[in-house]
Enzyme design. Sequence first.
Site, PDB file in Angstrom:
ATOM      1  CD  GLU A 116      -2.529   1.428   2.580  1.00  0.00           C
ATOM      2  OE1 GLU A 116      -3.708   1.842   2.578  1.00  0.00           O
ATOM      3  OE2 GLU A 116      -1.888   1.186   3.630  1.00  0.00           O
ATOM      4  CD1 TRP A 149      -6.280   1.088   0.065  1.00  0.00           C
ATOM      5  CD2 TRP A 149      -7.960   2.540   0.327  1.00  0.00           C
ATOM      6  NE1 TRP A 149      -5.793   2.178   0.748  1.00  0.00           N
ATOM      7  CE2 TRP A 149      -6.797   3.085   0.918  1.00  0.00           C
ATOM      8  CE3 TRP A 149      -9.144   3.267   0.375  1.00  0.00           C
ATOM      9  CZ2 TRP A 149      -6.792   4.330   1.543  1.00  0.00           C
ATOM     10  CZ3 TRP A 149      -9.137   4.508   0.988  1.00  0.00           C
ATOM     11  CH2 TRP A 149      -7.969   5.022   1.568  1.00  0.00           C
ATOM     12  CE1 TYR A 205      -4.073   8.922   4.115  1.00  0.00           C
ATOM     13  CE2 TYR A 205      -5.566   7.426   2.981  1.00  0.00           C
ATOM     14  CZ  TYR A 205      -5.175   8.082   4.137  1.00  0.00           C
ATOM     15  OH  TYR A 205      -5.880   7.909   5.298  1.00  0.00           O
ATOM     16  CB  CYS A 242      -7.207   8.211   8.707  1.00  0.00           C
ATOM     17  SG  CYS A 242      -8.927   7.817   8.306  1.00  0.00           S
ATOM     18  NE  ARG A 278      -9.589  12.461   8.581  1.00  0.00           N
ATOM     19  CZ  ARG A 278     -10.701  11.737   8.705  1.00  0.00           C
ATOM     20  NH1 ARG A 278     -11.477  11.869   9.759  1.00  0.00           N
ATOM     21  NH2 ARG A 278     -11.037  10.878   7.764  1.00  0.00           N
ATOM     22  CG  ASP A 292     -10.304   0.679  13.369  1.00  0.00           C
ATOM     23  OD1 ASP A 292     -10.122   0.165  14.489  1.00  0.00           O
ATOM     24  OD2 ASP A 292     -10.844   0.064  12.433  1.00  0.00           O
TER      25      ASP A 292
END
Length: 318
Positions: free
Chosen positions: A75, A97, A139, A200, A220, A223
Site C-alpha cells: 500500500e 481498500w 493519499y 486519516c 486525525r 481505528d
Amino acid sequence: MASAAQTTDSPGETHYEQHYLDLMRHIWLHGSERVDRTGVGTRSVFGATLRFDLANGAMPLLTTKRVYWKTATREMLWFLTGNTNIRPLVLQGVKIWNEWPHANYVRETGDQIALDDFVQRIADDEQFAERWGDLGPVYGKQWVDWPTFRYRKDGTYEPGPGINQVAEVVESLKVNSGSRRHIIEGWNVAELDRMALPPCHKTYQFHVADGKLNCLLYQRSCDVALGLPFNLWSGALLQRMIAQQVDLEPGEFVWMGGDTHLYLNHAHLIEEQLSRQPQGRPRLEITRRPQSIFDYRIEDFEVSNYTPLGAIKAPVAV
C-alpha cells in the site's frame, strides 16, 4: 492509563508493544462512547501519543496478532506512485481498500453485487476498474501531485504543475536539514468531497538531530484495533526509506492521534488481543538502496525475528 507490564527480552525493559496495548485497554475501559459516521459506534479518546525507537532495524510491528506487513508495504509503495485506483492493489492481492468503491458502486447502480465478485471484475475488466475502482484524489495523489492553479489575465484559472511533496521533502532534508518545514500533507480541503475517504494519517513531519531522522505522524482519526497496526508500520517504513535516501540513521517515530477509537463491534478482537503477551523484537532490513524514494520494490524489504500470535479478524466500518 493502565501501567505497562514488563513483557520484555531484558529484565526491567518494557516491550515496545505494551504501550499500544495500554492505549487499547485505556480506550476500551475509559473511552467516551460516541455515535460515529459509520453508525457502528465507538469508544474514543482524544490526543493519544506513542513513541518508538527505530535504532538497529527496530520497527513498531505488533506481535500479539499477525500484522500483514507486506500488505501495508505494498500500500505504501502504491501511495508513492500517486495512483488512486485500487486495481494495482487488487492484482497484488491487497484487499484493504475494496469496501469503499464497492459500496459506492452498489449505491450508485443499485446492483447488489457481492464484494468478492466486484473485486474479481476489477481485476478482470480494465475499463470497469477505470470507472468504478478509483478512490478519488486520496493519499498518493496529494503526496506526489498536489494540484495547483495559475491565474489568467482574464480572471480565470487554469491547472498548473502538481507539487511532489515527497520529492521536495527528500531534497530539503539533503540541503537544509534544520528546516522546520519537512512536511507531507494529505488534507487538501478543496478536494475532500471527491475522496472515497478523507485522509486519516494526514500529516507527516520530519526532524533531524544528531545524524538521525525522526518522524512525527499526526492521524486525525484512528481505528486502533484494525487501522493503527498498519499505520504504525507504514509510517515507520516511510521514515526508514527516506532516512536511507538522505544518508541518515532512523531515529524516533512519534505517532499522535486525534479521535483515537475502538469500534463497539470489535469487542472479541480487543479482549483476545489484550489477553496476549508481546513476544520477540522484529527487525526490518532494506536490502537495496534504489535511485530514488519512488523506486523501491516489495522485494527490497526483509523482516526477521517476527513470530506473531495468530491473526484476529473483525469487520471494517465503511
